[in-house]
Design a protein around this motif. Structure first.
Motif, PDB file in Angstrom:
ATOM      1  N   ARG A  18     -46.773  -2.605 -17.909  1.00 47.67           N
ATOM      2  CA  ARG A  18     -45.482  -2.362 -17.263  1.00 47.67           C
ATOM      3  C   ARG A  18     -45.209  -3.392 -16.167  1.00 47.67           C
ATOM      4  NH1 ARG A  18     -47.676   2.743 -18.025  1.00 47.67           N
ATOM      5  NH2 ARG A  18     -46.488   4.030 -19.470  1.00 47.67           N
ATOM      6  N   ASP A  19     -46.253  -4.031 -15.682  1.00 49.69           N
ATOM      7  CA  ASP A  19     -46.128  -5.009 -14.601  1.00 49.69           C
ATOM      8  C   ASP A  19     -45.635  -6.342 -15.169  1.00 49.69           C
ATOM      9  OD1 ASP A  19     -46.467  -6.881 -12.568  1.00 49.69           O
ATOM     10  OD2 ASP A  19     -48.405  -6.106 -11.951  1.00 49.69           O
ATOM     11  N   PRO A  20     -44.450  -6.792 -14.775  1.00 50.19           N
ATOM     12  CA  PRO A  20     -43.924  -8.039 -15.337  1.00 50.19           C
ATOM     13  C   PRO A  20     -44.779  -9.265 -15.018  1.00 50.19           C
ATOM     14  CG  PRO A  20     -42.480  -7.195 -13.610  1.00 50.19           C
ATOM     15  CD  PRO A  20     -43.539  -6.170 -13.820  1.00 50.19           C
ATOM     16  N   LEU A  21     -45.533  -9.237 -13.928  1.00 47.21           N
ATOM     17  CA  LEU A  21     -46.389 -10.380 -13.588  1.00 47.21           C
ATOM     18  C   LEU A  21     -47.574 -10.500 -14.542  1.00 47.21           C
ATOM     19  CD1 LEU A  21     -46.397 -10.183  -9.680  1.00 47.21           C
ATOM     20  CD2 LEU A  21     -45.031 -11.662 -11.179  1.00 47.21           C
ATOM     21  N   TRP A  22     -47.965  -9.395 -15.174  1.00 51.68           N
ATOM     22  CA  TRP A  22     -49.076  -9.406 -16.120  1.00 51.68           C
ATOM     23  C   TRP A  22     -48.806 -10.365 -17.274  1.00 51.68           C
ATOM     24  CZ3 TRP A  22     -49.396  -8.369 -21.279  1.00 51.68           C
ATOM     25  CH2 TRP A  22     -50.681  -8.194 -21.815  1.00 51.68           C
ATOM     26  N   ALA A  28     -47.683 -18.595 -20.246  1.00 52.77           N
ATOM     27  CA  ALA A  28     -48.238 -19.922 -19.950  1.00 52.77           C
ATOM     28  C   ALA A  28     -48.951 -20.495 -21.172  1.00 52.77           C
ATOM     29  CB  ALA A  28     -49.182 -19.843 -18.752  1.00 52.77           C
ATOM     30  N   VAL A  29     -49.694 -19.667 -21.888  1.00 51.47           N
ATOM     31  CA  VAL A  29     -50.344 -20.127 -23.115  1.00 51.47           C
ATOM     32  C   VAL A  29     -49.282 -20.525 -24.145  1.00 51.47           C
ATOM     33  CG1 VAL A  29     -51.824 -19.465 -25.066  1.00 51.47           C
ATOM     34  CG2 VAL A  29     -52.446 -18.782 -22.729  1.00 51.47           C
ATOM     35  N   ALA A  30     -48.246 -19.711 -24.283  1.00 50.69           N
ATOM     36  CA  ALA A  30     -47.162 -20.031 -25.219  1.00 50.69           C
ATOM     37  C   ALA A  30     -46.518 -21.367 -24.871  1.00 50.69           C
ATOM     38  CB  ALA A  30     -46.125 -18.910 -25.227  1.00 50.69           C
ATOM     39  N   ALA A  45     -46.029 -11.006 -28.388  1.00 51.39           N
ATOM     40  CA  ALA A  45     -45.726  -9.631 -28.806  1.00 51.39           C
ATOM     41  C   ALA A  45     -46.807  -8.726 -28.222  1.00 51.39           C
ATOM     42  CB  ALA A  45     -45.697  -9.513 -30.325  1.00 51.39           C
ATOM     43  N   TYR A  46     -46.452  -7.450 -28.094  1.00 54.25           N
ATOM     44  CA  TYR A  46     -47.329  -6.534 -27.386  1.00 54.25           C
ATOM     45  C   TYR A  46     -47.517  -5.234 -28.162  1.00 54.25           C
ATOM     46  CZ  TYR A  46     -46.098  -9.986 -23.958  1.00 54.25           C
ATOM     47  OH  TYR A  46     -45.898 -11.190 -23.339  1.00 54.25           O
TER      48      TYR A  46
END
Length: 126
Positions: A18-22, A28-30, A45-46
């Protein structure tokens, strides 16, 4: 849009939060993949707690003419999600999109190169 030449995509698949910073390390990898191989479409995707999920991501890629999707599980540990949930999702995707090739890689935590890099980070001075 369809094309006779193969269109490849990589989906970086993670648990979600739920944390957008996560999400920042995944993005960054993308971005690094995009910089190294601009011809390959890459997205994240999650499994839960975040959007987009894997079925929606795959459907969007297929609608955009992608016909080969590599799914990279961004898990350090291989628990139930990577061992059971994800393979079942891929079976469902193959049934929904029979003209698309899906390749499920091993979780990144099973790759000796990543383990070596993590060890080097741990041994380096802060």
């Amino acid at each position: 849009m369809t094309s006779s030449s193969p269109r490849n995509a990589i989906v970086l698949f993670a648990h979600g939060s739920r944390d957008p910073l996560w999400h920042k390390p995944m993005e960054a990898v993308a971005e690094r993949i995009r910089a190294q191989s601009p011809e390959v479409e890459v997205t994240c995707a999650y499994l839960e707690l975040s959007q987009p999920d894997l079925p929606d991501t795959a459907a969007k890629l297929v609608a955009n003419g992608v016909n080969h999707i590599t799914i990279v599980p961004m898990f350090l540990g291989v628990g139930r999600h990577a061992r059971e949930d994800l393979p079942e999702l891929v079976v469902q995707l193959k049934a929904q999109h029979p003209s698309v090739t899906f390749h499920l890689q091993a979780a990144v935590g099973e790759d000796a190169r990543l383990l070596d890099m993590l060890a080097k980070i741990a041994l380096s001075p802060a």
